[in-house]
Scaffold this motif. Structure first.
Motif, PDB file in Angstrom:
ATOM      1  N   GLN A 224      54.276  55.772  37.694  1.00 35.77           N
ATOM      2  CA  GLN A 224      55.716  55.887  37.949  1.00 35.77           C
ATOM      3  C   GLN A 224      56.210  54.729  38.818  1.00 35.77           C
ATOM      4  N   ILE A 225      55.429  54.392  39.855  1.00 38.71           N
ATOM      5  CA  ILE A 225      55.844  53.317  40.760  1.00 38.71           C
ATOM      6  C   ILE A 225      55.922  51.983  40.011  1.00 38.71           C
ATOM      7  N   ILE A 226      54.886  51.683  39.216  1.00 32.43           N
ATOM      8  CA  ILE A 226      54.833  50.376  38.546  1.00 32.43           C
ATOM      9  C   ILE A 226      55.785  50.309  37.357  1.00 32.43           C
ATOM     10  N   VAL A 227      55.745  51.321  36.483  1.00 33.40           N
ATOM     11  CA  VAL A 227      56.499  51.255  35.220  1.00 33.40           C
ATOM     12  C   VAL A 227      57.965  51.623  35.421  1.00 33.40           C
ATOM     13  N   GLN A 228      58.213  52.736  36.116  1.00 30.58           N
ATOM     14  CA  GLN A 228      59.584  53.224  36.225  1.00 30.58           C
ATOM     15  C   GLN A 228      60.372  52.542  37.347  1.00 30.58           C
ATOM     16  N   LYS A 229      59.726  52.352  38.514  1.00 30.71           N
ATOM     17  CA  LYS A 229      60.469  51.784  39.645  1.00 30.71           C
ATOM     18  C   LYS A 229      60.489  50.261  39.621  1.00 30.71           C
ATOM     19  N   HIS A 230      59.387  49.647  39.101  1.00 29.67           N
ATOM     20  CA  HIS A 230      59.312  48.188  39.133  1.00 29.67           C
ATOM     21  C   HIS A 230      59.435  47.546  37.749  1.00 29.67           C
ATOM     22  N   ARG A 231      59.627  48.381  36.701  1.00 30.57           N
ATOM     23  CA  ARG A 231      59.766  47.855  35.345  1.00 30.57           C
ATOM     24  C   ARG A 231      58.591  46.972  34.942  1.00 30.57           C
ATOM     25  N   GLY A 232      57.415  47.408  35.355  1.00 31.99           N
ATOM     26  CA  GLY A 232      56.205  46.654  35.046  1.00 31.99           C
ATOM     27  C   GLY A 232      55.311  47.405  34.086  1.00 31.99           C
ATOM     28  N   ASN A 233      54.022  47.119  34.178  1.00 29.31           N
ATOM     29  CA  ASN A 233      53.054  47.738  33.275  1.00 29.31           C
ATOM     30  C   ASN A 233      51.740  47.920  34.013  1.00 29.31           C
ATOM     31  N   ILE A 234      51.021  49.001  33.683  1.00 27.38           N
ATOM     32  CA  ILE A 234      49.697  49.233  34.262  1.00 27.38           C
ATOM     33  C   ILE A 234      48.780  49.706  33.140  1.00 27.38           C
ATOM     34  N   THR A 235      47.624  49.063  33.022  1.00 27.60           N
ATOM     35  CA  THR A 235      46.683  49.381  31.949  1.00 27.60           C
ATOM     36  C   THR A 235      45.271  49.480  32.508  1.00 27.60           C
ATOM     37  N   CYS A 236      44.395  50.102  31.714  1.00 31.91           N
ATOM     38  CA  CYS A 236      42.993  50.238  32.100  1.00 31.91           C
ATOM     39  C   CYS A 236      42.103  49.807  30.946  1.00 31.91           C
ATOM     40  N   THR A 237      41.110  48.984  31.256  1.00 33.93           N
ATOM     41  CA  THR A 237      40.059  48.658  30.284  1.00 33.93           C
ATOM     42  C   THR A 237      38.730  49.047  30.914  1.00 33.93           C
ATOM     43  N   SER A 238      37.863  49.679  30.109  1.00 34.04           N
ATOM     44  CA  SER A 238      36.611  50.180  30.682  1.00 34.04           C
ATOM     45  C   SER A 238      35.635  50.516  29.572  1.00 34.04           C
ATOM     46  N   SER A 239      34.375  50.586  29.946  1.00 34.60           N
ATOM     47  CA  SER A 239      33.335  51.147  29.086  1.00 34.60           C
ATOM     48  C   SER A 239      32.323  51.833  29.981  1.00 34.60           C
ATOM     49  N   VAL A 240      31.751  52.910  29.495  1.00 31.10           N
ATOM     50  CA  VAL A 240      30.857  53.727  30.309  1.00 31.10           C
ATOM     51  C   VAL A 240      29.683  52.885  30.795  1.00 31.10           C
ATOM     52  N   GLY A 241      29.435  52.957  32.109  1.00 34.04           N
ATOM     53  CA  GLY A 241      28.321  52.237  32.713  1.00 34.04           C
ATOM     54  C   GLY A 241      28.607  50.779  33.010  1.00 34.04           C
ATOM     55  N   GLN A 242      29.780  50.280  32.597  1.00 33.37           N
ATOM     56  CA  GLN A 242      30.101  48.860  32.796  1.00 33.37           C
ATOM     57  C   GLN A 242      31.289  48.646  33.738  1.00 33.37           C
ATOM     58  N   GLY A 243      31.734  49.708  34.389  1.00 32.64           N
ATOM     59  CA  GLY A 243      32.848  49.565  35.316  1.00 32.64           C
ATOM     60  C   GLY A 243      34.199  49.687  34.632  1.00 32.64           C
ATOM     61  N   ALA A 244      35.242  49.465  35.413  1.00 27.89           N
ATOM     62  CA  ALA A 244      36.613  49.584  34.900  1.00 27.89           C
ATOM     63  C   ALA A 244      37.492  48.550  35.571  1.00 27.89           C
ATOM     64  N   GLU A 245      38.565  48.184  34.887  1.00 20.23           N
ATOM     65  CA  GLU A 245      39.551  47.270  35.467  1.00 20.23           C
ATOM     66  C   GLU A 245      40.947  47.835  35.238  1.00 20.23           C
ATOM     67  N   PHE A 246      41.693  47.948  36.317  1.00 16.89           N
ATOM     68  CA  PHE A 246      43.102  48.343  36.234  1.00 16.89           C
ATOM     69  C   PHE A 246      43.940  47.086  36.479  1.00 16.89           C
ATOM     70  N   ALA A 247      44.844  46.814  35.552  1.00 18.19           N
ATOM     71  CA  ALA A 247      45.688  45.614  35.643  1.00 18.19           C
ATOM     72  C   ALA A 247      47.145  46.027  35.813  1.00 18.19           C
TER      73      ALA A 247
END
Length: 435
Positions: A402-425
């Protein structure tokens, strides 16, 4: 979502039969009753006709060459476009019909030849009415789901606002209460250091003026290890200076993190917000009994000042960094029998860059346990959590969204695979456009 069923258009009936006489008979019978009728002599023609215009009801002969009615029905039900169209099977009275199979493949009713006009019309109208009721129910369910989604979003927003107010007040209060005594201590340390130095100088003068002290003074000096104490006093004073300065730094970070008096949008240094958040999380990054030190790798780009709601953006950093630490601790816990030296070093990487003329990207990546693909689509749903009961509310990422998309008109995504960590952008505009 769009529903195209109405009460105002002629109901479209597709009749599928390999016998032309049957097609003519049914077509004449149904046309006389006000239906719009289309005809198909085999299964392939029927499937093509459904793709061209979606019928309201299909009358489908079972016994046809090449592709029988069961196979046609299975293909219709396997296609999202035609899966909801009611299929009424037809067959000669003396044919051997597997009625169980007819219903298993998705048929809703069965008519035997020779046809009785009133029965055929009644069965068709029953299916049309049932379908219309289903559509209305789907519409109501859709509206109810929309209402539920809006309610959940409203709840999350309210919880977020309450948390921000409470957090801001708590942190501002703590910072204020700590700031007063630490300022007193830090300010007086300067005088304390000077007084100690004066006393040391005085003792040294005494030692020069009276090189042969009395036995009692010699014994006391020996017991105190006077020479070591004089040398170590400077180290102690220096350590107290550094400790006091560290507390003042933490207080400043608390004040900047909460930004209690800065509710409006303003231009800020993103890196400063990240650094302040990391100060708040130092206790979780240090080595503990069940987890080694988590290394934070900072890959900062050359960012301009960004117009944003500073305290809320800091809250997003806090959620994402806390989640990254949780994921690393989970992975280490799952490999508790393996020595730390054999595991990859626990690491969080923070990358920032300008990605176009008016957007900055902040990526927070960990080498933790990772997230299953089936769960990633639900990560930002309110109250959804992958953590054990009592470990998470399922609100952190929803609030961040809500903070990123609705209040700041931005975007937040996640890329990940089990056992290999995750990245939130996170991607947010450098300058917010007027609404």
């Amino acid at each position: 979502m769009h529903f195209n069923q109405t009460n105002h258009h002629k109901k479209n009936i597709l009749v599928v039969d390999d016998t032309p006489d049957n097609l003519r008979l049914l077509s004449a019978m149904l046309t006389a009753q006000g239906f719009e009728v289309r005809k198909a002599l085999n299964g392939k023609m029927a499937l093509t006709a459904c793709q061209m215009v979606l019928p309201d009801v299909i009358l489908l002969d079972i016994n046809m060459p090449d592709m029988d009615g069961y196979q046609v029905c299975q293909q219709l039900k396997a296609d999202d476009k035609t899966s909801e169209v009611p299929v009424i099977f037809i067959s000669a009275l003396d044919d051997v019909v597997d009625k169980v199979k007819a219903f298993d493949v998705g048929g809703v009713d069965y008519i035997a030849k020779p046809f009785h006009g009133a029965e055929v019309v009644l069965r068709i109208e029953n299916q049309i009415n049932l379908r219309m009721l289903q559509v209305k129910l789907q519409e109501k369910n859709f509206l109810l789901q929309q209402a539920l989604d809006n309610l959940q979003a409203s709840q999350v927003k309210q919880i977020q606002n309450e948390k921000m107010v409470a957090l801001g007040q708590l942190v501002a209060g703590l910072a204020h209460e700590i700031n007063n005594p630490i300022s007193f201590i830090y300010g007086n340390l300067q005088y304390t250091g000077q007084y100690v130095q004066d006393l040391v100088n005085m003792i040294e003068v005494y030692q020069q003026e009276y090189p042969k002290p009395t036995p009692k003074i010699q014994q006391i000096a020996k017991n105190l290890d006077l020479n070591f104490m004089i040398k170590d006093l400077q180290n102690l004073i220096g350590a107290m200076y550094r400790g006091s300065d560290r507390i003042r730094e933490i207080v400043r970070a608390l004040q900047h993190f909460s930004r209690h008096d800065e509710a409006e949008m303003k231009r800020i240094n993103i890196h400063e917000g990240i650094e302040n958040t990391l100060v708040m999380l130092q206790h979780r990054l240090r080595e503990a009994a069940d987890c080694p030190t988590i290394v934070v790798v900072k890959d900062y780009g050359n960012l301009p000042l960004v117009t944003c709601y500073a305290s809320e953006l800091n809250q997003v950093f806090m959620h994402l960094l806390n989640n990254a630490i949780d994921a690393i601790e989970e992975r280490v816990g799952n490999q508790s029998l393996t020595p730390y030296s054999l595991l990859s070093t626990p690491q969080i990487r923070i990358h920032t860059e300008v990605i176009d003329l008016n957007m900055v990207k902040i990526a927070i990546a960990d080498n933790g346990s990772g997230i299953q693909e089936s769960l990633r689509s639900r990560l930002f749903d309110p109250f959804f959590t992958t953590k054990p009961v009592g470990k998470g509310s399922g609100l952190g990422l929803s609030i961040s969204y809500q903070i990123i998309v609705q209040k700041h008109r931005g975007n937040i995504t996640c890329t990940s695979s089990v056992g290999q960590g995750a990245e939130f952008a996170i991607e947010i505009p450098i300058e917010q456009q007027k609404r």
